[in-house]
Motif scaffolding. Structure first.
Motif, mmCIF file in Angstrom:
data_model
loop_
_atom_site.group_PDB
_atom_site.id
_atom_site.type_symbol
_atom_site.label_atom_id
_atom_site.label_comp_id
_atom_site.label_asym_id
_atom_site.label_seq_id
_atom_site.Cartn_x
_atom_site.Cartn_y
_atom_site.Cartn_z
ATOM 1 N N ALA A 81 0.835 -1.203 0.000
ATOM 2 C CA ALA A 81 0.000 0.000 0.000
ATOM 3 C C ALA A 81 0.871 1.254 0.000
ATOM 4 C CB ALA A 81 -0.930 -0.008 1.209
ATOM 5 N N GLN A 82 1.961 1.200 0.761
ATOM 6 C CA GLN A 82 2.894 2.325 0.771
ATOM 7 C C GLN A 82 3.540 2.507 -0.605
ATOM 8 O OE1 GLN A 82 3.276 4.459 3.109
ATOM 9 N NE2 GLN A 82 2.680 3.493 5.043
ATOM 10 N N LEU A 83 3.877 1.410 -1.234
ATOM 11 C CA LEU A 83 4.467 1.453 -2.572
ATOM 12 C C LEU A 83 3.469 2.020 -3.573
ATOM 13 C CD1 LEU A 83 6.867 0.713 -4.434
ATOM 14 C CD2 LEU A 83 5.829 -1.565 -4.690
ATOM 15 N N PHE A 84 2.199 1.639 -3.437
ATOM 16 C CA PHE A 84 1.136 2.129 -4.320
ATOM 17 C C PHE A 84 1.006 3.649 -4.220
ATOM 18 C CE2 PHE A 84 -3.425 3.297 -4.676
ATOM 19 C CZ PHE A 84 -3.580 3.069 -6.040
ATOM 20 N N LYS A 85 1.074 4.183 -3.029
ATOM 21 C CA LYS A 85 1.011 5.631 -2.843
ATOM 22 C C LYS A 85 2.092 6.325 -3.671
ATOM 23 C CE LYS A 85 0.542 7.562 1.157
ATOM 24 N NZ LYS A 85 0.677 7.928 2.592
ATOM 25 N N SER A 86 3.263 5.731 -3.676
ATOM 26 C CA SER A 86 4.400 6.330 -4.374
ATOM 27 C C SER A 86 4.287 6.184 -5.884
ATOM 28 C CB SER A 86 5.697 5.680 -3.880
ATOM 29 O OG SER A 86 6.807 6.139 -4.611
ATOM 30 N N THR A 87 4.024 4.963 -6.362
ATOM 31 C CA THR A 87 4.020 4.739 -7.813
ATOM 32 C C THR A 87 2.813 5.381 -8.498
ATOM 33 O OG1 THR A 87 2.881 2.601 -7.589
ATOM 34 C CG2 THR A 87 5.308 2.574 -7.580
ATOM 35 N N ALA A 88 1.676 5.418 -7.809
ATOM 36 C CA ALA A 88 0.465 6.010 -8.381
ATOM 37 C C ALA A 88 0.376 7.515 -8.106
ATOM 38 C CB ALA A 88 -0.776 5.312 -7.837
ATOM 39 N N SER A 89 1.309 8.014 -7.281
ATOM 40 C CA SER A 89 1.334 9.443 -6.914
ATOM 41 C C SER A 89 0.006 9.889 -6.319
ATOM 42 C CB SER A 89 1.681 10.302 -8.138
ATOM 43 O OG SER A 89 2.948 9.972 -8.652
ATOM 44 N N VAL A 90 -0.443 9.146 -5.317
ATOM 45 C CA VAL A 90 -1.693 9.479 -4.640
ATOM 46 C C VAL A 90 -1.464 9.563 -3.132
ATOM 47 C CG1 VAL A 90 -3.209 8.480 -6.389
ATOM 48 C CG2 VAL A 90 -2.361 7.037 -4.528
ATOM 49 N N ASP A 91 -2.320 10.338 -2.479
ATOM 50 C CA ASP A 91 -2.278 10.444 -1.026
ATOM 51 C C ASP A 91 -3.500 9.731 -0.468
ATOM 52 O OD1 ASP A 91 -1.999 11.083 1.607
ATOM 53 O OD2 ASP A 91 -2.455 13.218 1.385
ATOM 54 N N VAL A 92 -3.303 8.496 -0.016
ATOM 55 C CA VAL A 92 -4.378 7.735 0.621
ATOM 56 C C VAL A 92 -3.969 7.455 2.059
ATOM 57 C CG1 VAL A 92 -5.187 6.667 -1.518
ATOM 58 C CG2 VAL A 92 -3.414 5.527 -0.169
ATOM 59 N N THR A 93 -4.948 7.214 2.897
ATOM 60 C CA THR A 93 -4.686 6.895 4.301
ATOM 61 C C THR A 93 -4.637 5.378 4.459
ATOM 62 O OG1 THR A 93 -5.808 8.893 5.039
ATOM 63 C CG2 THR A 93 -5.488 7.144 6.673
ATOM 64 N N ILE A 94 -3.513 4.877 4.886
ATOM 65 C CA ILE A 94 -3.361 3.434 5.056
ATOM 66 C C ILE A 94 -3.757 3.060 6.477
ATOM 67 C CG2 ILE A 94 -1.737 1.501 5.002
ATOM 68 C CD1 ILE A 94 -0.114 3.107 2.948
ATOM 69 N N VAL A 95 -4.719 2.155 6.576
ATOM 70 C CA VAL A 95 -5.258 1.755 7.872
ATOM 71 C C VAL A 95 -4.880 0.307 8.149
ATOM 72 C CG1 VAL A 95 -7.317 1.586 9.310
ATOM 73 C CG2 VAL A 95 -7.211 3.310 7.488
ATOM 74 N N PRO A 96 -4.020 0.054 9.140
ATOM 75 C CA PRO A 96 -3.623 -1.326 9.449
ATOM 76 C C PRO A 96 -4.617 -2.015 10.385
ATOM 77 C CG PRO A 96 -2.339 0.195 10.775
ATOM 78 C CD PRO A 96 -3.249 1.035 9.924
ATOM 79 N N PHE A 97 -4.833 -3.297 10.160
ATOM 80 C CA PHE A 97 -5.707 -4.107 10.999
ATOM 81 C C PHE A 97 -4.925 -5.322 11.498
ATOM 82 C CE2 PHE A 97 -8.512 -1.694 8.302
ATOM 83 C CZ PHE A 97 -9.593 -1.357 9.119
ATOM 84 N N ARG A 98 -5.471 -5.961 12.515
ATOM 85 C CA ARG A 98 -4.775 -7.081 13.130
ATOM 86 C C ARG A 98 -4.817 -8.335 12.276
ATOM 87 N NH1 ARG A 98 -6.179 -8.050 19.275
ATOM 88 N NH2 ARG A 98 -8.257 -8.200 18.362
ATOM 89 N N SER A 99 -5.880 -8.526 11.511
ATOM 90 C CA SER A 99 -6.024 -9.761 10.744
ATOM 91 C C SER A 99 -6.752 -9.514 9.440
ATOM 92 C CB SER A 99 -6.798 -10.802 11.558
ATOM 93 O OG SER A 99 -8.148 -10.379 11.729
ATOM 94 N N SER A 100 -6.662 -10.474 8.536
ATOM 95 C CA SER A 100 -7.349 -10.373 7.247
ATOM 96 C C SER A 100 -8.865 -10.273 7.407
ATOM 97 C CB SER A 100 -6.982 -11.571 6.366
ATOM 98 O OG SER A 100 -5.598 -11.565 6.067
ATOM 99 N N PRO A 101 -9.500 -11.082 8.268
ATOM 100 C CA PRO A 101 -10.946 -10.924 8.464
ATOM 101 C C PRO A 101 -11.320 -9.518 8.913
ATOM 102 C CG PRO A 101 -10.229 -13.015 9.358
ATOM 103 C CD PRO A 101 -8.984 -12.266 8.991
ATOM 104 N N ASP A 102 -10.503 -8.899 9.748
ATOM 105 C CA ASP A 102 -10.783 -7.530 10.191
ATOM 106 C C ASP A 102 -10.755 -6.562 9.016
ATOM 107 O OD1 ASP A 102 -11.013 -8.356 12.827
ATOM 108 O OD2 ASP A 102 -8.926 -7.905 13.323
#
Length: 334
Positions: free
Chosen positions: A179-200
């Motif tokens: 997701a961090q890489l996507f922000k850079s390559t796509a030149s976008v400012d998105v908020t990355i929200v981390p969760f504890r697990s995939s179901p979350d």
């Protein structure tokens, strides 16, 4: 007299040569015997992942076939946590004889830059055997949302910087760094929200708390087939065989983006080359069998062997790549 001295010198040189040859043979004999008899007892494969996950299940499928191929049992030992430090140290503290192996991954490459004191160097402390499998990540949005394509996501993010939330599992995971890489390559400012697990992550997406998620195929497969989420892109350089109609991030306008997970078998430095060769040849045969490939595909894994040199280079490349992403994102070392 002169002739006798010359004969003596010649005989002496011949004796020296015979002694050197005998010494070389003696030194090589244990390795030759080892290679011919390997493996003659069970082999341990240590994982830095818990039981039941993709890496664990993949390793069990592969080692089951590997055991059949080589006539010995391969035992999986799970040592999750601590960035793979405990698992790596357990392998490195064992004899370098091919009977204790490590499963390293792209997560190992990330750990080099994510931890202040990793206490091992995966490049110099291990020797590569072969890759086992590769898998892409899938970028998904909620079905019925305005974000039907990745282009929709990018456009919305450009129009409202910081207004879109992208969900991943914990900080420092490959999904999170993707997701961090996507922000850079796509030149976008998105908020990355981390969760504890995939179901979350999936619950948050379905609830509308996040607008896009980056996850393993297995985590989102049922939601895609059930039409609860829409796959807008995949993370590899080429389209994944699981979703051939879904464009890659690069195809969809996300810039020079590529992120893949991989699992591979490594051995401690000093393991006899003959053992590495035996394992590599066996893995090539095993990973090319149709039934194993089919079982791996069901887990979202592309089962594929490599040369030791190929997976060694992949490890080095990923160490360099993710180090830059971690530094650019300002992620604090653990």
């Amino acid at each position: 007299m002169t002739g006798k001295c010359e004969a003596f010198g010649l005989n002496s040189r011949r004796a020296s040569i015979r002694a050197i040859v005998a010494l070389a043979a003696a030194l090589l004999m244990p390795q030759m015997v080892h290679a011919q008899s390997y493996p003659n007892r069970p082999v341990r494969l240590v994982l830095s992942f818990g039981p039941g996950g993709v890496a664990d299940v993949t390793a069990r499928i592969v080692t089951e076939k590997l055991g059949e191929k080589l006539g010995q049992r391969f035992v999986i030992e799970n040592m999750p946590g601590a960035g793979g430090i405990n698992a790596a140290r357990a392998v490195l503290s064992s004899p370098a004889d091919g009977y204790t192996l490590a499963l390293l991954s792209n997560g190992t490459a990330i750990s080099v830059s994510l931890f202040k004191n990793l206490r091992f160097n995966p490049v110099t402390d291990f020797v590569p055997v072969s890759s086992m499998g590769y898998f892409d990540f899938i970028l998904v949005t909620q079905a019925g949302s305005p974000y039907r394509t990745l282009a929709d996501v990018i456009k919305a993010a450009q129009e409202k910087p910081g207004g879109l939330n992208v969900g991943t599992i914990n900080v420092g995971s490959t999904q999170n760094l993707s997701a961090q890489l996507f922000k850079s390559t796509a030149s976008v400012d998105v908020t990355i929200v981390p969760f504890r697990s995939s179901p979350d992550v999936l619950i948050a997406l379905l609830r509308g708390d996040i607008q896009m998620a980056i996850e393993n195929y297995t985590a989102v497969q049922s939601h895609i087939s059930g039409k609860a989420v829409t796959a807008v892109s995949s993370s590899g350089l080429v389209r994944t065989s699981f979703l051939p109609d879904v464009p890659t991030v690069k195809e969809a306008g996300g810039g020079d983006f590529e992120a893949r997970s991989w699992n591979a078998i490594f051995a401690p430095r000093g393991t006899p080359p003959e053992v590495i060769k035996t394992l590599n040849i066996a893995l090539r045969d095993v990973l090319d069998t149709p039934d194993l490939k089919k079982r791996a595909l069901e887990l979202g894994i592309e089962a594929r062997a490599s040369t030791p040199e190929e997976i060694a280079q992949r490890l080095k490349d990923d160490i360099e790549k993710w180090a830059k992403v971690i530094e650019r994102a300002g992620i604090e070392k653990q």
